[in-house]
Design a protein around this motif. Structure first.
Motif, PDB file in Angstrom:
ATOM      1  N   ILE A 107       6.418   5.604  -3.709  1.00  0.00           N
ATOM      2  CA  ILE A 107       6.729   5.128  -5.062  1.00  0.00           C
ATOM      3  C   ILE A 107       7.846   5.963  -5.669  1.00  0.00           C
ATOM      4  O   ILE A 107       8.805   5.448  -6.214  1.00  0.00           O
ATOM      5  CB  ILE A 107       5.476   5.160  -5.953  1.00  0.00           C
ATOM      6  CG1 ILE A 107       4.423   4.189  -5.408  1.00  0.00           C
ATOM      7  CG2 ILE A 107       5.820   4.834  -7.393  1.00  0.00           C
ATOM      8  CD1 ILE A 107       3.071   4.285  -6.083  1.00  0.00           C
ATOM      9  N   ALA A 138      -0.765  -1.564  -7.579  1.00  0.00           N
ATOM     10  CA  ALA A 138      -0.947  -1.901  -6.164  1.00  0.00           C
ATOM     11  C   ALA A 138      -2.418  -2.170  -5.883  1.00  0.00           C
ATOM     12  O   ALA A 138      -2.779  -3.113  -5.173  1.00  0.00           O
ATOM     13  CB  ALA A 138      -0.424  -0.758  -5.288  1.00  0.00           C
ATOM     14  N   LYS A 139      -3.276  -1.340  -6.481  1.00  0.00           N
ATOM     15  CA  LYS A 139      -4.718  -1.535  -6.302  1.00  0.00           C
ATOM     16  C   LYS A 139      -5.161  -2.869  -6.887  1.00  0.00           C
ATOM     17  O   LYS A 139      -5.949  -3.598  -6.293  1.00  0.00           O
ATOM     18  CB  LYS A 139      -5.495  -0.406  -6.988  1.00  0.00           C
ATOM     19  CG  LYS A 139      -5.494   0.875  -6.216  1.00  0.00           C
ATOM     20  CD  LYS A 139      -6.752   1.688  -6.536  1.00  0.00           C
ATOM     21  CE  LYS A 139      -6.656   3.063  -5.899  1.00  0.00           C
ATOM     22  NZ  LYS A 139      -6.460   4.123  -6.905  1.00  0.00           N
ATOM     23  N   VAL A 176       4.332   6.611 -11.913  1.00  0.00           N
ATOM     24  CA  VAL A 176       3.807   6.571 -10.550  1.00  0.00           C
ATOM     25  C   VAL A 176       2.328   6.146 -10.579  1.00  0.00           C
ATOM     26  O   VAL A 176       1.904   5.292  -9.797  1.00  0.00           O
ATOM     27  CB  VAL A 176       3.997   7.938  -9.847  1.00  0.00           C
ATOM     28  CG1 VAL A 176       3.407   7.904  -8.454  1.00  0.00           C
ATOM     29  CG2 VAL A 176       5.478   8.317  -9.804  1.00  0.00           C
ATOM     30  N   ASP A 177       1.584   6.715 -11.535  1.00  0.00           N
ATOM     31  CA  ASP A 177       0.169   6.320 -11.676  1.00  0.00           C
ATOM     32  C   ASP A 177       0.057   4.812 -11.890  1.00  0.00           C
ATOM     33  O   ASP A 177      -0.789   4.135 -11.299  1.00  0.00           O
ATOM     34  CB  ASP A 177      -0.478   6.997 -12.899  1.00  0.00           C
ATOM     35  CG  ASP A 177      -0.560   8.505 -12.757  1.00  0.00           C
ATOM     36  OD1 ASP A 177      -0.357   9.000 -11.627  1.00  0.00           O
ATOM     37  OD2 ASP A 177      -0.812   9.185 -13.771  1.00  0.00           O
ATOM     38  N   GLU A 189       0.739   2.806  -8.814  1.00  0.00           N
ATOM     39  CA  GLU A 189      -0.401   2.936  -7.902  1.00  0.00           C
ATOM     40  C   GLU A 189      -1.542   2.010  -8.324  1.00  0.00           C
ATOM     41  O   GLU A 189      -2.134   1.306  -7.504  1.00  0.00           O
ATOM     42  CB  GLU A 189      -0.921   4.375  -7.922  1.00  0.00           C
ATOM     43  CG  GLU A 189      -0.473   5.198  -6.740  1.00  0.00           C
ATOM     44  CD  GLU A 189      -1.234   6.522  -6.675  1.00  0.00           C
ATOM     45  OE1 GLU A 189      -1.566   7.079  -7.742  1.00  0.00           O
ATOM     46  OE2 GLU A 189      -1.488   6.984  -5.548  1.00  0.00           O
ATOM     47  N   THR A 222       2.403   4.936  -0.736  1.00  0.00           N
ATOM     48  CA  THR A 222       1.898   6.263  -1.105  1.00  0.00           C
ATOM     49  C   THR A 222       2.629   6.701  -2.365  1.00  0.00           C
ATOM     50  O   THR A 222       3.611   6.081  -2.777  1.00  0.00           O
ATOM     51  CB  THR A 222       2.201   7.288  -0.004  1.00  0.00           C
ATOM     52  OG1 THR A 222       3.640   7.373   0.110  1.00  0.00           O
ATOM     53  CG2 THR A 222       1.620   6.862   1.327  1.00  0.00           C
ATOM     54  N   ARG A 223       2.174   7.798  -2.961  1.00  0.00           N
ATOM     55  CA  ARG A 223       2.873   8.302  -4.169  1.00  0.00           C
ATOM     56  C   ARG A 223       4.314   8.635  -3.830  1.00  0.00           C
ATOM     57  O   ARG A 223       5.221   8.416  -4.635  1.00  0.00           O
ATOM     58  CB  ARG A 223       2.161   9.529  -4.741  1.00  0.00           C
ATOM     59  CG  ARG A 223       0.908   9.180  -5.510  1.00  0.00           C
ATOM     60  CD  ARG A 223       0.297  10.409  -6.163  1.00  0.00           C
ATOM     61  NE  ARG A 223       0.932  10.798  -7.415  1.00  0.00           N
ATOM     62  CZ  ARG A 223       0.674  10.231  -8.597  1.00  0.00           C
ATOM     63  NH1 ARG A 223      -0.182   9.247  -8.686  1.00  0.00           N
ATOM     64  NH2 ARG A 223       1.269  10.659  -9.688  1.00  0.00           N
ATOM     65  N   ARG A 280       0.835  -1.193   0.000  1.00  0.00           N
ATOM     66  CA  ARG A 280       0.000   0.000   0.000  1.00  0.00           C
ATOM     67  C   ARG A 280       0.880   1.257   0.000  1.00  0.00           C
ATOM     68  O   ARG A 280       0.823   2.075   0.917  1.00  0.00           O
ATOM     69  CB  ARG A 280      -0.875  -0.037   1.255  1.00  0.00           C
ATOM     70  CG  ARG A 280      -2.202   0.666   1.148  1.00  0.00           C
ATOM     71  CD  ARG A 280      -3.015   0.446   2.412  1.00  0.00           C
ATOM     72  NE  ARG A 280      -3.747  -0.800   2.387  1.00  0.00           N
ATOM     73  CZ  ARG A 280      -4.922  -0.956   1.755  1.00  0.00           C
ATOM     74  NH1 ARG A 280      -5.485   0.055   1.154  1.00  0.00           N
ATOM     75  NH2 ARG A 280      -5.511  -2.130   1.770  1.00  0.00           N
TER      76      ARG A 280
END
Ligand code: FES
Ligand code: FES
Lengths: 539, 794
Positions: free
Chosen positions: A479, A504-505, A497-498, A501, A475-476, A473
């Motif tokens: 990352i 991870a989801k 980065v997007d 993220e 955070t930006r 989990r």
């Protein structure tokens, strides 16, 4: 032919010369010199020469093989406390010894302090081989005065260090620096403390190159007697001498004749100040004297050349074994190179690179291969295993394109020796799953434009894999920090980065996987029956 | 064709956030050039000059050849043929013949059995040099013509352009305010993560295949043929996916010729891979420019005139220099400009790695000077800088002062978008001290109107092959260099024919398989290649429609292509799946295939050089940058950049945004960090990725990409370029934001902490001096503060 070498001195029972009366000296030497062992200090003392050049570990490893080839018994792998890089090199050398089953005993130098001994213990643990601790301490009155030490202090230090070594299961040798100018009482005290705490060896040092053969004989005699008195006959003696008077080699031979168990030397005699005993000459002379088996000269030449390269120290033209002037007459000593033509400019030839077998696990399956010691993991992956997904952007550790995951940790494969990953689990970008059950990171990068030219992407994917494995989990900012060592020239990083993220989801089940992935299912149409094909023909 | 849909009504793949289909490329399944290993392959290594300028007296390869494992050594004499990307200025040899002109100039090449031996052998090639006087900076090149780097050896001039439009002097004299400035734009490098690589192989039939990390396979094909004196029919150039280029791979380099020559000599494949250091020396990066610029305006903000004198530091060779010199002036006349214009640019040779085209070729540097000048004018006149630009915009469908035809133009929407997104109206000039906003605009070409060598053939072409299984293969000469042209083609074809993305394959960049396209440079891909592709796809589509109409017995005009099926427009329940439509069409028309091409209309100003800068369409960009300036350290942080870009129509929005963000990031890096500096000794200051600082994930600002679509009439479905334009305003927007934050002007790149700190200190000292003087009686003239009235021309 009369040989004056044969007119040996008569000696009394304790080895003292009574008179020169003739007699077969060789046999005498052979009788007097117990099978003396040779300690190669090139990678420790040799590196303290004025040149100050630090060879890379590949050069050290090459030299290590050459040492083994000329029959060196004991190798000093360095002074781990001199810095992280040194500690790492010591470890790598020891591991090489274990891996290739080299018949040499590793030793490492330490100041007589617990921390240094501890460092050696760590290297020994990692490499899986005991390393003898050579703990040095000043024992002459000059040193004591300069440092402001007293005997109690020395005793305390020695006791602590020797106990530490014992606890770690490592043999301990007390090296009394400047022994040739030390007070016998002090020496006796120090020896006794060391032996009490478990030392199995004492090293006599002529640190300043001050002693002459008779001094050596007296000192060795004293040491032996003292050990006898302390009831420590099992304790062995080493001789470590310098060459300030130019008699390093004769002194070493004399020490051998006087009854020490190990004699030290360095390649080409390179070492602190004017240097040490030349190891190759020591080996050659001990061979000539019949105290050790002779070593083929080709190997000695090879050794000299590798030492010269590792130390950036040119071989003197008149060097008795490997000098340019002497070598011309010795065409027969170069068997290693007979396969190649001699180059006119006498470019030092490449030693044949030994291939070392290793294995690693890639994507769950074991892969075995053989690589030269200097092979980087990046080269092994790309060239030997054809796993070209891992990219090279700089070959210097600056760009991150070569990142792979080894035992769960993202590392730069261009800075890792392939042999370092022996027995480990290596994860490269090839191991990421594709469609239809596409890996979450690949999925994220593909959907959100996390890669453009795609050249940094394998490294990014590997860094991110390690990140998400340890932090599901992030955070930006997490990352961004994780990928800060991976340079990308195309994207400006935002979409990377997007993508991470999103991955991870997906991994957490909070986002749908594989959205928009072109499907591959197909329902085959029925095979034509006779009827329909007939119809077809009619139609 | 009877497609009655307007571009804006298109549904389907175009404009949707499709996948980028990059997985095979990033997992080692598709090979980049360096990933190709051929059996018996040799490794090459170039021997490079250690002197910035020297005559080659003698080359002796005896020692190298004697080394075990060395197979061959070649020198300039093996390929004594000049080449150059611009046919008028061929001044390079694959290996220098007589003179080495910079440290790193190639003088010999070695082939050996492995990479390490090749590197070691290169050191054994003995080259005797006679060292010559060198010019390693612009000023020396100007001051010492006797170094003789120019044609004929009498000066160092590479190219001179002197153009004037209207009466500049009169216009300046009538101006209410004239801003004069001296700007210096530092050089910078492309730094693709993949370094240059080439492999050559001569097969036993005599076919020479060259794989290269090039952006211009077609030009490489021609030059290989010329230099090696081999018929082009015996050469095949393959360009695997390229790991980043940015203009740095858009001309032939020594390594391709050397690989080919050595392959021909040895009969074995030969690979060259530049090290990171060689990459910096091969260069062709952004030209350093010294710009003296005057911009005049009336009190109401109307620009009157621009007058620029520019010296360009070209490095050792011409490269694209002829074009660079024109671009240093020609592309300034959009989007906001004056009524009169004069520019004189001189490109000089220096004994440094040659400069060439980097993203925003030649036009980024003057853009910086001009947009900063506009900011200074807006301050002098008290007009909001966005307003100032609005007052001077060149409208759509006009011709600029220097004869560029402008069609679609979305600059107003771009300005609106950044103004709104950045909260400009509420925040500009009102941020706390140390924080500021800055704006800048720009325009860029969608491809050059003319090929590099004059010819009447198409600039771009595509072939389509249609398989009855429902797969369509696109053969395209464009080069996939990370800009996404393969995906763009797949989306266009899939959308046009109602296929899903997985049914379209793209084969690109192979002179044997694909029709000629001039290459991935000057932002030509989407516009030209896209148009060529649409032409071919529409031909196929018309056949599908005709076949379906026949089968369903309807008028072809009532057949509509949707995702997956062709249906009857007023009765969508009647239709035929695409695959079946393909089979019907194949039965009706025979094997399906089509070619499409694109060529530009005749454009450009009617004067010498008037065609340079001419393009079938221009893209437009506006940036607002928000920065913070730390007054104690001089450190500038770019917090955010809003970049609005008119790309006509975003065919693949994910890629367009990626290009916009990547451009803005690269521009910001030039503004703050990057310096490709060559010392007086001719050595690069830090040819590695630690010393040459490209930003990491922690250094980049937040980038907000705002797509503006002006729907160009001639672009494919309205599209224009998006790969280079969005870089330009980054630098001036940041410079202007720094002024807003800290009231200092930094007219020299990069805006490093030392430079910013020096400017802050000087400002402080000036203010103190002014305070002292005014306290001494108030008669002293004010210094350092903004003049109360617009100053007259200086
Ligand atoms: S190749 Fe390993 S960090 Fe660049
Ligand atoms: S995608 Fe090209 S370098 Fe990152």
């Amino acid at each position: 032919m009369y040989d004056w070498n044969d007119s040996a001195p008569s000696v009394d029972g304790s080895g003292r010369v009574i008179s020169f009366s003739g007699g077969p000296v060789r046999r005498d030497f052979a009788r007097r010199v117990r099978p003396v062992k040779v300690v190669d200090e090139t990678l420790r003392d040799g590196l303290q020469s004025a040149a100050g050049y630090q060879p890379d570990v590949a050069q050290k490893i090459d030299l290590l093989y050459a040492m083994a080839a000329i029959g060196v018994d004991v190798v000093s792998v360095g002074l781990p406390a001199a810095g992280l890089a040194n500690a790492e090199d010591c470890f790598l050398l020891c591991r090489e010894i274990v891996r290739s089953k080299l018949r040499v005993v590793p030793t490492a130098a330490a100041r007589t302090v617990v921390a240094d001994v501890h460092g050696i213990a760590r290297a020994a643990d990692r490499a899986g081989i005991p390393i003898e601790v050579y703990a040095f301490i000043g024992s002459s009155p000059i040193r004591l005065a300069v440092e402001g030490w007293d005997t109690d202090f020395l005793v305390g230090a020695i006791t602590a260090a020797a106990r530490e070594a014992k606890a770690a299961g490592l043999p301990f040798c007390l090296v009394t620096e400047d022994t040739t100018r030390s007070n016998p009482d002090v020496l006796r005290t120090l020896y006794s403390a060391a032996i009490e705490a478990g030392a199995g060896r004492i090293c006599l040092c002529d640190t300043t190159g001050h002693v002459t053969p008779y001094g050596i004989e007296a000192l060795v005699g004293f040491a032996r007697r003292t050990l006898d008195e302390l009831g420590a006959r099992h304790v062995e003696l080493d001789w470590h001498g310098h060459n300030d008077r130019g008699i390093g080699l004769p002194n070493a031979l004399w020490a051998a004749a006087s009854g020490v168990d190990r004699v030290h030397g360095t390649g080409l005699g390179v070492g602190e100040r004017v240097g040490n005993t030349s190891l190759e000459l020591l080996v050659e002379n001990l061979g000539l004297l019949g105290a050790r088996p002779r070593v083929p000269e080709a190997r000695l030449v090879e050794y000299c050349e590798l030492a010269s390269r590792a130390l950036r120290y040119p071989i003197p033209a008149g060097h008795p074994i490997a000098g340019a002037e002497t070598r011309g007459a010795r065409f027969e000593v170069r068997p290693y190179r007979e396969t190649h033509e001699e180059s006119p400019a006498s470019e030092p030839a490449e030693p044949m690179e030994k291939l070392v077998p290793m294995c690693m696990k890639i994507g769950g399956s074991a892969v075995s291969l053989a690589v030269p010691a200097r092979r980087t993991l990046l080269e092994a992956l790309r060239y030997d295993l054809d796993l070209v997904g891992t990219k090279q952007g700089c070959d210097k550790g600056d760009c991150g394109a070569c990142t792979v995951v080894v035992d769960g940790v993202a590392i730069l494969s261009c800075l890792t020796l392939a042999l370092d990953t022996d027995g480990k689990e290596v994860c490269t970008v090839e191991t990421l799953e594709g469609a239809p059950h596409i890996d979450a990171l690949l999925d994220g990068f593909d959907r959100l434009g996390g890669g453009q030219c795609g050249f940094c992407t394998p490294g990014m994917l590997m860094t991110a894999t390690a990140l998400l494995d340890r932090n599901p989990r992030p955070t930006r900012d997490d990352i961004k920090c994780a990928i800060a060592g991976n340079l990308c020239r195309c994207t400006g990083y935002g979409k990377i980065v997007d993508a991470i993220e999103l991955a991870a989801k997906i991994r957490r089940g909070e986002a749908e996987a594989g959205v928009g992935l072109p499907g591959i299912e197909n329902t085959p149409p029925p095979l034509p029956s006779n009827k329909s094909s007939r119809e077809g023909r009619q139609g | 064709m009877t497609d009655t849909r307007k571009p804006s009504e298109l549904r389907g793949l175009v404009g949707s956030r499709t996948r980028t289909l990059l997985a095979p490329r990033v997992t080692g399944q598709v090979r980049y050039t360096d990933d190709i290993h051929l059996p018996r392959m040799l490794w090459g290594r170039i021997v490079r000059s250690p002197h910035p300028h020297a005559r080659i007296v003698r080359i002796d390869a005896t020692r190298a050849l004697a080394k075990p494992g060395v197979i061959a050594v070649i020198t300039g004499k093996d390929m004594p043929e000049r080449f150059g990307i611009i046919p008028w200025t061929p001044d390079e040899y694959p290996l220098a013949l007589e003179r080495a002109r910079f440290i790193g100039d190639a003088v010999a090449a070695v082939a050996a059995t492995d990479e390490r031996i090749a590197h070691e052998a290169a050191e054994l090639v003995d080259v005797e040099y006679e060292v010559l006087p060198a010019a390693t900076d612009l000023q020396t090149a100007i001051d010492k013509p006797e170094v003789g780097l120019g044609k004929g050896g009498k000066d160092n001039v590479s190219k001179e352009v002197d153009l004037a439009f209207g009466d500049v002097d009169a216009a300046l004299a009538e101006s209410d305010v004239v801003i004069t400035g001296d700007y210096y734009y530092e050089g910078s490098a492309h730094v693709p993560i993949e370094t240059h690589c080439a492999i050559a192989n001569l097969d036993k039939n005599g076919l020479l295949t060259v794989w290269s990390t090039t952006q211009v396979p077609h030009y490489l094909h021609r030059e290989l043929s010329r230099v090696l004196r081999v018929s082009p029919t015996r050469i095949r150039v393959i360009q695997p996916p390229v790991g980043g280029a940015f203009g740095g791979k858009s001309e032939p380099f020594s390594l391709e010729f050397c690989a080919a020559k050595l392959a021909m000599i040895t009969g074995r494949p030969v690979k060259f891979l530049y090290t990171r250091e060689e990459e910096f020396y091969a260069h062709r990066g952004r030209h350093p420019m010294q710009i003296h610029m005057k911009v005049g305006a009336k009190r109401d903000g109307k620009l009157t005139s621009v007058d620029a004198r520019t010296f360009i530091d070209g490095g050792a060779y011409s490269s694209f220099g002829l074009v660079t010199t024109y671009y240093s002036g020609q592309l300034l006349t959009l989007p906001a400009f004056a009524d009169t214009y004069r520019f004189r640019s001189t490109r000089l040779f220096t004994n440094k790695p040659p400069c060439g085209p980097k993203r925003g070729h030649g036009s980024v540097q003057p853009r910086f000077a001009f947009e900063v000048s506009l900011d200074k004018i807006s301050r002098a006149l008290g007009i909001d800088p966005i307003e100032l630009r609005r007052k001077n915009l060149v409208p759509p469908n006009t011709t600029t002062l220097n004869g560029l035809r402008v069609t679609s133009n979305g600059i107003e929407q771009c300005l609106d978008a950044v103004e709104k997104a950045s909260g400009w109206k509420e925040r500009f000039g009102k941020l706390p001290k140390g924080r500021g906003l800055g704006v800048a605009t720009s325009a860029y070409i969608s491809g050059t109107n003319y090929a590099i060598y004059p010819n009447a053939m198409p600039q771009s072409a595509v072939q389509l092959k249609v398989d009855r299984s429902g797969v369509v293969t696109v053969f395209s000469g464009q080069s996939e260099i990370g800009q996404g042209c393969d995906l763009m083609l797949a989306v266009l074809v899939a959308d046009e024919l109602g296929l899903d993305l997985g049914s379209v394959r793209v084969v690109s960049g192979d002179t044997d398989l694909t029709p000629v396209d001039l290459g991935a440079y000057s932002s030509r891909g989407t516009f030209m290649n896209g148009n060529a592709c649409l032409m071919a796809a529409r031909e196929i589509k018309s056949k599908l429609v005709a076949a379906v109409a026949e089968k369903l017995d309807v008028d072809p005009r009532s057949v509509l292509v949707t995702r997956g099926a062709l249906v009857v427009v007023h009765d969508p329940s009647r239709g035929v799946p695409v695959t079946e439509a393909i089979q019907l069409a194949e039965a009706k028309f025979g094997t399906l295939g089509a070619v499409g091409h694109y060529n530009t209309p005749k454009l450009g100003g009617d004067y010498r050089g008037g065609t340079i800068g001419a393009s079938p369409a221009y893209s437009f960009t506006a940036h607002v940058a928000e920065v913070s300036v730390d007054a104690r350290s001089g450190i500038v942080r770019v917090e955010k950049i809003w970049v609005a870009h008119d790309c006509g129509k975003a065919l693949c929005p994910v890629i367009v945004e990626g290009q916009m963000e990547g451009s803005a990031y690269m521009g910001a890096a030039e503004a703050l960090l990057e310096e490709h500096v060559i010392g007086p000794d001719g050595l690069h200051k830090g040819p590695n990725l630690l010393d040459y600082r490209i930003p990491t994930s922690l250094d980049v600002p937040d980038l907000h990409a705002l797509i503006v679509e002006s729907e160009d009439q001639e672009g494919p479905l309205g599209a224009k370029e998006s790969g280079e334009g969005p870089l330009h305003p980054s630098i001036p927007a940041i410079a202007n934001a720094i002024f807003d934050a800290a009231s200092v002007r930094i007219d020299r790149l990069p805006f490093s902490p030392a430079r910013v700190l020096a400017a802050l200190r000087k400002k402080q000292a000036d203010e103190q001096a002014a305070a002292v003087e005014s306290s001494l009686g108030g008669f002293a003239p004010r210094r350092g503060a903004a003049p109360p009235n617009p100053p007259a021309a200086e």
